[in-house]
Design a protein around this motif. Sequence first.
Motif, PDB file in Angstrom:
ATOM      1  N   THR A  80       0.810  -1.220   0.000  1.00  0.00           N
ATOM      2  CA  THR A  80       0.000   0.000   0.000  1.00  0.00           C
ATOM      3  C   THR A  80       0.845   1.273   0.000  1.00  0.00           C
ATOM      4  O   THR A  80       0.300   2.381   0.014  1.00  0.00           O
ATOM      5  CB  THR A  80      -0.944   0.025   1.220  1.00  0.00           C
ATOM      6  OG1 THR A  80      -0.160  -0.037   2.435  1.00  0.00           O
ATOM      7  CG2 THR A  80      -1.901  -1.156   1.199  1.00  0.00           C
ATOM      8  N   HIS A  82       2.521   4.377  -1.222  1.00  0.00           N
ATOM      9  CA  HIS A  82       2.424   5.186  -2.433  1.00  0.00           C
ATOM     10  C   HIS A  82       3.425   6.345  -2.448  1.00  0.00           C
ATOM     11  O   HIS A  82       3.663   6.945  -3.502  1.00  0.00           O
ATOM     12  CB  HIS A  82       1.002   5.717  -2.632  1.00  0.00           C
ATOM     13  CG  HIS A  82       0.466   6.549  -1.494  1.00  0.00           C
ATOM     14  ND1 HIS A  82       0.946   7.805  -1.178  1.00  0.00           N
ATOM     15  CD2 HIS A  82      -0.521   6.291  -0.602  1.00  0.00           C
ATOM     16  CE1 HIS A  82       0.272   8.294  -0.152  1.00  0.00           C
ATOM     17  NE2 HIS A  82      -0.619   7.393   0.238  1.00  0.00           N
ATOM     18  N   SER A 107       2.571  -0.129  -5.520  1.00  0.00           N
ATOM     19  CA  SER A 107       1.615   0.982  -5.586  1.00  0.00           C
ATOM     20  C   SER A 107       2.298   2.348  -5.557  1.00  0.00           C
ATOM     21  O   SER A 107       1.622   3.382  -5.440  1.00  0.00           O
ATOM     22  CB  SER A 107       0.623   0.891  -4.410  1.00  0.00           C
ATOM     23  OG  SER A 107      -0.095  -0.329  -4.438  1.00  0.00           O
TER      24      SER A 107
END
Length: 235
Positions: A80, A82, A107
């Motif tokens: 997850t 980013h 991501s």
Amino acid sequence: MACSDSMVSMNGTQVSYIGHDCEDIPEYLGERYGLLTRRLDLSFNQLRSLAGLKAFTGLEELVVDNNLLGNDLQLPRLPTLHTLTLNKNQLTDIEELLEHLAKATPSLQYLSLLGNEACPNQLVSLDKDEDDYQRYRYFVLHKLPTLKFLDTRKVCKIEQQEAEARGAFMKVVKPKLSDTVAPGDPRSECSFMPYTPLPRGSRDGKNHKGVFAKCHYVYYGKHSEGNRFIRNDQL
């Protein structure tokens, strides 16, 4: 170095552990805050390893500016994540780093590598210019096509197209100084010149933000596009 609550700043899901000269992420940090943390700032330490991040399973933003991370950098898989800022570390092999990030951070959309030899520009090395930096951007975007923001600039559509078409051939290779400069040549001292590609505020642990924004810098090279600057509150 032992970690205690008084050394950790937490605001909701944001955790800061800045300026404590630790070489590894303390186990206590992961055990106590790992499951809750979405944004982690570990800047201004002496980190040589990020192995302790395995406890931060839901991490979305990671700031590790001003540390000692090198080409042996290994991140646990962070699906997850980013946003990643690695400004002012000791990264020199851009290809190895990008291949690792592609696997560990699928991501990733925001990446900053300013102040590393792997990120070539005149703020770091006088023998680099805007063309070197642009080739670097094409190569990075070729390896990490999901990026929306690289260093201080937003990724534009034209860059994405160029990266897709030519990025694989844009790796910037820097020769070793010892291979090009004879002993005793005054240029041999250049590698020891201090530099700081980031503004003074970014070197102050008490004033660190580690955020992405639209930034500009003053550039007086042969490919100058006008006066630019970085404000202290943007890095």
